[in-house]
Design an enzyme around this catalytic site. Structure first.
Site, PDB file in Angstrom:
ATOM      1  N   LYS A  60      23.429  18.537  -4.189  1.00 27.07           N
ATOM      2  CA  LYS A  60      21.886  19.031  -4.266  1.00 27.07           C
ATOM      3  C   LYS A  60      22.231  20.542  -4.460  1.00 27.07           C
ATOM      4  CE  LYS A  60      19.293  15.718  -1.413  1.00 27.07           C
ATOM      5  NZ  LYS A  60      18.750  15.277  -2.762  1.00 27.07           N
TER       6      LYS A  60
ATOM      7  N   ASP B  61      18.677  -0.903  -8.039  1.00 22.39           N
ATOM      8  CA  ASP B  61      19.265   0.412  -8.277  1.00 22.39           C
ATOM      9  C   ASP B  61      18.527   0.820  -9.370  1.00 22.39           C
ATOM     10  OD1 ASP B  61      20.860   2.576  -9.022  1.00 22.39           O
ATOM     11  OD2 ASP B  61      22.354   1.798  -7.576  1.00 22.39           O
ATOM     12  N   HIS B  62      17.674   1.629  -9.336  1.00 20.36           N
ATOM     13  CA  HIS B  62      16.913   2.156 -10.542  1.00 20.36           C
ATOM     14  C   HIS B  62      17.615   2.775 -11.537  1.00 20.36           C
ATOM     15  CE1 HIS B  62      16.195   5.751  -8.020  1.00 20.36           C
ATOM     16  NE2 HIS B  62      16.185   6.371  -9.266  1.00 20.36           N
TER      17      HIS B  62
ATOM     18  N   VAL C 293       4.914  -7.247   9.346  1.00 21.66           N
ATOM     19  CA  VAL C 293       5.998  -8.171   8.963  1.00 21.66           C
ATOM     20  C   VAL C 293       6.622  -9.176   9.945  1.00 21.66           C
ATOM     21  CG1 VAL C 293       6.382  -7.218   6.860  1.00 21.66           C
ATOM     22  CG2 VAL C 293       7.629  -6.331   8.648  1.00 21.66           C
TER      23      VAL C 293
ATOM     24  N   ARG D 264       0.793  -3.735   6.550  1.00 24.60           N
ATOM     25  CA  ARG D 264      -0.209  -3.821   7.848  1.00 24.60           C
ATOM     26  C   ARG D 264      -1.236  -2.957   7.808  1.00 24.60           C
ATOM     27  NH1 ARG D 264       3.612  -0.005  11.764  1.00 24.60           N
ATOM     28  NH2 ARG D 264       3.654   1.678  10.323  1.00 24.60           N
TER      29      ARG D 264
ATOM     30  N   GLU E 133      21.823  17.563  -8.848  1.00 21.35           N
ATOM     31  CA  GLU E 133      20.376  18.033  -8.622  1.00 21.35           C
ATOM     32  C   GLU E 133      20.063  19.566  -8.449  1.00 21.35           C
ATOM     33  OE1 GLU E 133      18.351  15.156  -6.000  1.00 21.35           O
ATOM     34  OE2 GLU E 133      20.437  14.547  -5.292  1.00 21.35           O
TER      35      GLU E 133
ATOM     36  N   LYS F  76      17.553   2.671 -16.093  1.00 20.00           N
ATOM     37  CA  LYS F  76      17.363   3.736 -16.975  1.00 20.00           C
ATOM     38  C   LYS F  76      17.864   3.420 -18.409  1.00 20.00           C
ATOM     39  CE  LYS F  76      17.658   7.229 -13.561  1.00 20.00           C
ATOM     40  NZ  LYS F  76      16.707   7.999 -13.682  1.00 20.00           N
TER      41      LYS F  76
ATOM     42  N   THR G 291       0.814  -1.393   0.060  1.00 18.26           N
ATOM     43  CA  THR G 291      -0.037  -0.046  -0.004  1.00 18.26           C
ATOM     44  C   THR G 291       0.751   1.312  -0.091  1.00 18.26           C
ATOM     45  OG1 THR G 291      -0.138   0.081   2.344  1.00 18.26           O
ATOM     46  CG2 THR G 291      -1.840  -1.191   1.342  1.00 18.26           C
TER      47      THR G 291
ATOM     48  N   HIS H 216      24.260   4.606  -6.939  1.00 16.88           N
ATOM     49  CA  HIS H 216      23.864   4.869  -8.188  1.00 16.88           C
ATOM     50  C   HIS H 216      25.222   5.444  -8.998  1.00 16.88           C
ATOM     51  CE1 HIS H 216      19.964   4.850  -6.794  1.00 16.88           C
ATOM     52  NE2 HIS H 216      20.207   6.102  -6.134  1.00 16.88           N
TER      53      HIS H 216
HETATM   54  P1  NAD Z   1       5.837   3.746   2.114  1.00 15.04           P
HETATM   55  O1  NAD Z   1       6.281   4.651   3.621  1.00 15.04           O
HETATM   56  O2  NAD Z   1       4.849   4.701   1.441  1.00 15.04           O
HETATM   57  O3  NAD Z   1       5.286   2.494   2.331  1.00 15.04           O
HETATM   58  C1  NAD Z   1       5.885   1.612   3.087  1.00 15.04           C
HETATM   59  C2  NAD Z   1       5.055   0.240   3.011  1.00 15.04           C
HETATM   60  O4  NAD Z   1       5.413  -0.578   4.189  1.00 15.04           O
HETATM   61  C3  NAD Z   1       3.398   0.522   3.362  1.00 15.04           C
HETATM   62  O5  NAD Z   1       2.733  -0.162   2.482  1.00 15.04           O
HETATM   63  C4  NAD Z   1       2.918   0.137   4.909  1.00 15.04           C
HETATM   64  O6  NAD Z   1       1.821  -0.258   5.245  1.00 15.04           O
HETATM   65  C5  NAD Z   1       4.192  -1.002   4.938  1.00 15.04           C
HETATM   66  N1  NAD Z   1       4.540  -1.350   6.366  1.00 15.04           N
HETATM   67  C6  NAD Z   1       5.060  -0.504   7.380  1.00 15.04           C
HETATM   68  N2  NAD Z   1       5.264  -1.042   8.364  1.00 15.04           N
HETATM   69  C7  NAD Z   1       4.856  -2.505   8.230  1.00 15.04           C
HETATM   70  C8  NAD Z   1       4.969  -3.576   8.994  1.00 15.04           C
HETATM   71  N3  NAD Z   1       5.517  -3.417  10.150  1.00 15.04           N
HETATM   72  N4  NAD Z   1       4.601  -4.622   8.458  1.00 15.04           N
HETATM   73  C9  NAD Z   1       4.065  -4.596   7.181  1.00 15.04           C
HETATM   74  N5  NAD Z   1       4.043  -3.411   6.442  1.00 15.04           N
HETATM   75  C10 NAD Z   1       4.432  -2.302   6.918  1.00 15.04           C
HETATM   76  O7  NAD Z   1       7.379   3.640   1.575  1.00 15.04           O
HETATM   77  P2  NAD Z   1       7.786   3.578   0.056  1.00 15.04           P
HETATM   78  O8  NAD Z   1       8.106   4.974  -0.392  1.00 15.04           O
HETATM   79  O9  NAD Z   1       6.558   2.887  -0.604  1.00 15.04           O
HETATM   80  O10 NAD Z   1       9.280   2.829   0.020  1.00 15.04           O
HETATM   81  C11 NAD Z   1       9.316   1.550   0.409  1.00 15.04           C
HETATM   82  C12 NAD Z   1      10.791   1.065  -0.190  1.00 15.04           C
HETATM   83  O11 NAD Z   1      11.148   1.541  -1.269  1.00 15.04           O
HETATM   84  C13 NAD Z   1      11.857   1.676   1.204  1.00 15.04           C
HETATM   85  O12 NAD Z   1      12.582   0.606   1.175  1.00 15.04           O
HETATM   86  C14 NAD Z   1      12.281   2.766   0.168  1.00 15.04           C
HETATM   87  O13 NAD Z   1      13.549   3.003   0.836  1.00 15.04           O
HETATM   88  C15 NAD Z   1      12.539   2.362  -1.152  1.00 15.04           C
HETATM   89  N6  NAD Z   1      12.465   3.170  -2.086  1.00 15.04           N
HETATM   90  C16 NAD Z   1      11.237   3.943  -2.241  1.00 15.04           C
HETATM   91  C17 NAD Z   1      11.241   5.020  -3.504  1.00 15.04           C
HETATM   92  C18 NAD Z   1      10.160   5.951  -3.767  1.00 15.04           C
HETATM   93  O14 NAD Z   1      10.274   6.691  -4.780  1.00 15.04           O
HETATM   94  N7  NAD Z   1       9.013   5.902  -3.061  1.00 15.04           N
HETATM   95  C19 NAD Z   1      12.623   5.041  -4.261  1.00 15.04           C
HETATM   96  C20 NAD Z   1      13.325   4.272  -4.012  1.00 15.04           C
HETATM   97  C21 NAD Z   1      13.444   3.361  -2.858  1.00 15.04           C
END
Ligand code: NAD
Length: 486
Positions: A340, A179-180, A87, A47, A218, A184, A15, A242
């Protein structure tokens, strides 16, 4: 014909922001292209308390911008299930196991499983442990794979700990460290330009190359991320992952074949020859910076940003010189920089070739040819060469041949996340980071961080809207070089 993939794909953090913005649209694109047809199921878990209908609505909403046919979208979403799971809750995994087995039977998934960890890094090890102890990984499947988000540790020690935890459950070739940047288009183009053209391939060494430059700049400041960023800094946020992964595509040997195994082996020759600095060497080879106000004072300095602790010594800029102790690169500096609040957003590689000796007379000096690979925001390739000036006397001048990614190309290019999920489904690790590279990058970065932590820096030391501190230019000038991108 697209090759249909049979798999169950579970998104931990189902989510979250990343799932909604990138992961679900990517999977839908794969469905539209026919890589996913009948034999797939997607489980979202987090969760959060969501009903099945609420989850479906959430997924539908997240793919809105890529839906062209409502029935097609409905059919796609019918393959989704949601399960609430904390989790850390061991018992919950049994419910998940039950659901997985049902889906396996319903869609004939052959026990193939991919687990995608899109949750906070502190959960990665816990989840992996339960996947094994609660029997979620299958014995009979063609594959069980793990896709894991960044950051992969915050130091060599923590990365190694995490790696050991993962390796208790998955072999190295089952782990897809994301590593997105590696997803690219123009990063992937480095290898086609280099290995697809004997001209460049043959000259890709110390005899022809004077230096290599990688820039990830950036315009934005720390924004709302001070809590995370003040601990990480530019070094750990951008260089360890990266930048080092881009450097690996440039510094690698020529792989025996274009398979993930050979690509990794060729990259690891470079990683293994990277010189790790002593604290004294860090001072000579690395520059750190922190942004001040911009010239007209309309942007605040880093220290005045919301959430930044008083007197923070965090780096918002890094420039450095890398040395590879190898026959290919002996004496060739690889310069890297990121920061930055710089002048413009720009991710690019500049390969500076050696100058030729002029046969055109003493008064005509040749310039360094430069091959530039532009990655972001606009993809392209530029090649700067010496050519004839159009005046009547014979003189030379520098001309630049330019190609830019077209709008049509852009439309056809899959998003990095779509490509990476597709690659992981195919078991192709070419564009993922392997442990050897990640581990060495951490050792390299830890050595720099340790040296910096032991000395106080005078910050701020660059004006927002410039390309960083003067020391960054001086670093190249010491070698008789300069940054190509100014
Ligand atoms: P977010 O905070 O939006 O979402 C976190 C998710 O983890 C949610 O679905 C939440 O319900 C779930 N969660 C949190 N605690 C939990 C628990 N105890 N048990 C089960 N589920 C749990 O985070 P995000 O932005 O979606 O990022 C997720 C991962 O991706 C992170 O590791 C972040 O470093 C990485 N990431 C995100 C982005 C981005 O653009 N958002 C980019 C690169 C990397």
């Amino acid at each position: 014909m697209p090759q249909e993939i049979t798999t169950l794909l579970t998104f931990f953090g189902g989510t979250g922001d990343l799932a909604k913005r990138k992961l679900y649209p990517s999977v839908y694109n794969l469905y539209k292209k026919g890589f996913l047809k009948e034999h797939f199921a997607i489980v979202g878990t987090s969760r959060a308390d969501l009903t099945a209908a609420e989850f479906s609505d959430m997924v539908r909403e997240s793919i809105n911008h890529v839906v062209e046919d409502e029935d097609n979208a409905k059919e796609f979403i019918s393959h989704f299930r949601y399960i609430k799971l904390d989790v850390g809750d061991e018992a919950g995994y049994q419910e998940m196991l039950k659901l997985n087995n049902e889906l396996d039977a319903q869609y004939e998934l052959k026990g193939n499983r991919i687990f995608y960890m899109s949750v906070a890094p502190r959960f990665f090890g816990t989840i992996a442990g339960y996947l094994k102890s609660e029997g979620l990984t299958t014995e009979n499947g063609e594959f069980n794979r793990l896709m894991i988000e960044k950051p992969f540790g915050v130091s060599y020690e923590t990365a190694e700990q995490l790696n050991n935890q993962l390796h208790e459950v998955f072999e190295e070739d089952q782990i897809f460290r994301i590593d997105h940047y590696l997803g690219k288009e123009m990063v992937q183009n480095i290898s086609s330009v280099r290995f697809g053209n004997p001209l460049f391939d043959a000259a890709w060494n110390k005899d022809y190359i004077q230096n290599v430059q990688v820039t990830l700049s950036e315009v934005l400041g720390v924004e709302e991320r001070a809590g995370y960023y003040d601990d990480a800094g530019a070094l750990r946020d951008m260089i360890q992952n990266h930048t080092m992964q881009i450097v690996a595509w440039l510094a690698m040997e020529k792989p025996a074949s274009f398979t993930d195994k050979d690509i990794r082996a060729a990259k690891n020759v470079a990683f293994n020859s990277l010189h790790i600095y002593t604290p004294e060497e860090v001072k000579k080879n690395f520059v750190r910076g922190q942004y001040g106000e911009n010239i007209d004072g309309t942007q605040v300095k880093y220290l005045d940003e919301d959430g930044v602790p008083e007197g923070s010594q965090n780096d918002t800029f890094v420039a450095g010189r890398l040395k590879f102790r190898s026959a290919r690169w002996d004496g060739v500096p690889f310069y890297i920089r990121t920061g930055k609040r710089l002048k413009s957003k720009q991710t690019r590689v500049d390969v500076v070739f050696k100058k030729g000796i002029s046969i055109f007379g003493d008064d005509i000096e040749l310039e360094n040819p430069v091959l530039s690979i532009l990655i972001d925001p606009k993809g392209g390739i530029e090649f700067r060469i010496n050519a004839k000036d159009t005046t009547s006397d014979f003189k030379t001048r520098v001309d630049t041949m330019k190609w830019q990614v077209s709008y049509l190309d852009m439309e056809r290019t899959p998003e990095p996340y779509e490509r990476m999920i597709h690659d992981a489904m195919n078991g192709d690790g070419s564009n993922f980071a392997d442990w050897n590279g990640v581990g060495i990058s951490w050792k390299f970065v830890d050595a720099i961080q340790d040296a910096w932590d032991s000395e106080h820096a005078e910050f701020p030391n660059y004006i927002s809207g410039t390309m960083g501190p003067k020391a960054s230019d001086d670093l190249l000038a010491e070698d008789g070089n300069h940054w190509i991108y100014k």
